[in-house]
Design a protein around this motif. Structure first.
Motif, PDB file in Angstrom:
ATOM      1  N   LEU A 108       0.814  -1.212   0.000  1.00 11.20           N
ATOM      2  CA  LEU A 108       0.000   0.000   0.000  1.00 11.20           C
ATOM      3  C   LEU A 108       0.849   1.264   0.000  1.00 11.20           C
ATOM      4  CD1 LEU A 108      -2.770  -1.107   2.538  1.00 11.20           C
ATOM      5  CD2 LEU A 108      -3.024  -0.831   0.059  1.00 11.20           C
ATOM      6  N   SER A 109       2.042   1.191   0.566  1.00 11.98           N
ATOM      7  CA  SER A 109       2.904   2.374   0.614  1.00 11.98           C
ATOM      8  C   SER A 109       3.444   2.749  -0.758  1.00 11.98           C
ATOM      9  CB  SER A 109       4.072   2.138   1.582  1.00 11.98           C
ATOM     10  OG  SER A 109       4.933   1.113   1.098  1.00 11.98           O
ATOM     11  N   THR A 110       3.312   1.861  -1.738  1.00 13.75           N
ATOM     12  CA  THR A 110       3.800   2.150  -3.085  1.00 13.75           C
ATOM     13  C   THR A 110       2.737   2.805  -3.969  1.00 13.75           C
ATOM     14  OG1 THR A 110       3.123   0.025  -4.082  1.00 13.75           O
ATOM     15  CG2 THR A 110       5.258   0.098  -2.931  1.00 13.75           C
ATOM     16  N   LEU A 111       1.505   2.905  -3.488  1.00 10.83           N
ATOM     17  CA  LEU A 111       0.405   3.312  -4.353  1.00 10.83           C
ATOM     18  C   LEU A 111       0.482   4.764  -4.802  1.00 10.83           C
ATOM     19  CD1 LEU A 111      -2.659   1.515  -2.724  1.00 10.83           C
ATOM     20  CD2 LEU A 111      -1.513   0.946  -4.866  1.00 10.83           C
ATOM     21  N   GLY A 112       0.887   5.661  -3.932  1.00  7.44           N
ATOM     22  CA  GLY A 112       0.849   7.069  -4.291  1.00  7.44           C
ATOM     23  C   GLY A 112      -0.573   7.501  -4.588  1.00  7.44           C
TER      24      GLY A 112
END
Length: 331
Positions: free
Chosen positions: A24-28
């Motif tokens: 989820l931290s990669t979603l932007g």
């Protein structure tokens, strides 16, 4: 139908919170509305869902083609079919060019069949329906056979074809004398004891177990149901099912384990298995497939040299290739 809320790193997680947060931290600014992520590495299985329970079904899209590759390989191994067997020997296509296409050509996208059957206008309409979250491939099985009868395969090294993927699934089902949904149950779900994996049929309504897909505009998508193109992307499964499949892939106990092996080299960076792509670079090899339906995005990959596997499926439209591959290959 109320408005769907995109997930973020504060969304409640069922299972491995660290694994979910890593993705989820990669979603932007990219949006997903439900998530299933499973990792198998170093003998351990990690599983997380967000916005859904572990046994909730996600549409897997063209990941189904990799599963079909395993079904093909298992049927070759037990002598039900052979790799060079033609479509015309299994399906009622009559005398037409597609009748001479071999099963292995369908599995490796070297049949020369177009990406979709039908007219250019029909293909354009499919794209419009998909963009609106409606089921794009509405053909019946007989209508699909009609598209195959009218097709003019143009032999080439590699050309990705949903028409060919659909033809392969129906041909394998015909070899077993059953329908494609029953083939998936008999040759995939039952051997691996997957309790929720299925191919949805038009008379099968969504249940509370089924995750709702979400369109580009954030609206509920029409669920994918089994018709002519079901084998090209019609399998649904839960995170629990995915975990069992990944474990079997890593342990090499899944049906048809010849499928992720190299069947054809396309160039220095790409080879094909049965239903799998094998990408090479920087001394690493990754066996993978992605998938998309009107409301879902999915990705599956195996790092066979390190006995690792990863699968991500989410409600919403997002390109998972880069993020998922990086997660799988990370040391």
């Amino acid at each position: 139908m109320g408005k769907f809320t995109p997930l973020d790193t504060t969304s409640p997680v069922h299972g491995d919170a660290e694994l979910a947060e890593k993705f989820l931290s990669t979603l932007g600014k990219r949006r997903v509305y439900a998530l299933a992520i499973v990792s198998v590495a170093e003998g351990a299985t990690r599983l997380a869902t967000v916005g859904a329970e572990h046994d909730a079904r996600f549409e897997l899209g063209s990941v189904s083609k990799a599963i079909n590759g395993h079904i093909l390989a298992s049927m070759i191994a037990d002598g039900t079919v052979n790799a060079a067997q033609t479509l015309g020997s299994l399906l009622p296509l009559g005398e037409c060019p597609a009748s001479d296409v071999a099963l292995e050509e369908l599995a490796t996208h070297t049949s020369g069949l177009p990406a979709h059957g039908g007219s250019r206008l029909g293909v354009w309409r499919k794209g419009l329906r998909a963009a609106r979250g409606r089921e794009a491939d509405t053909e019946t099985v007989e209508e699909l056979f009609g598209q195959l009868r009218r097709a003019s395969p143009q032999k080439q090294r590699y050309h990705y074809s949903n028409l060919g993927g659909a033809a392969l699934g129906h041909a394998l089902a015909a070899a077993d004398g059953i329908s494609y949904p029953d083939l998936v149950r008999a040759r995939f779900a039952s051997p691996l004891a997957l309790p929720t994996a299925l191919v949805r049929t038009p008379d099968q309504p969504l249940s509370e177990r089924d995750v709702r897909g979400v369109t580009f505009s954030g609206r509920e998508a029409t669920p994918r149901t089994a018709r002519g193109y079901a084998p090209a992307g019609g399998i649904s499964a839960s995170a629990d099912d995915i975990a069992l499949f990944l474990q079997a892939l890593v342990a090499e106990t899944a049906p048809g384990m010849d499928a992720p092996s190299e069947w054809l080299e396309v160039d220095d960076g790409l080879s094909l298995g049965a239903g799998w792509h094998i990408s090479r670079g920087e001394g690493r090899s990754l066996t993978w497939h992605n998938g998309e339906t009107g409301g879902f995005s999915s990705w599956i990959g195996i790092d066979r040299s390190a006995d690792r596997a990863l699968m991500i499926s989410c409600a919403g439209h997002i390109d998972l290739d880069g993020t998922a591959a990086a997660m799988l290959l990370a040391t």
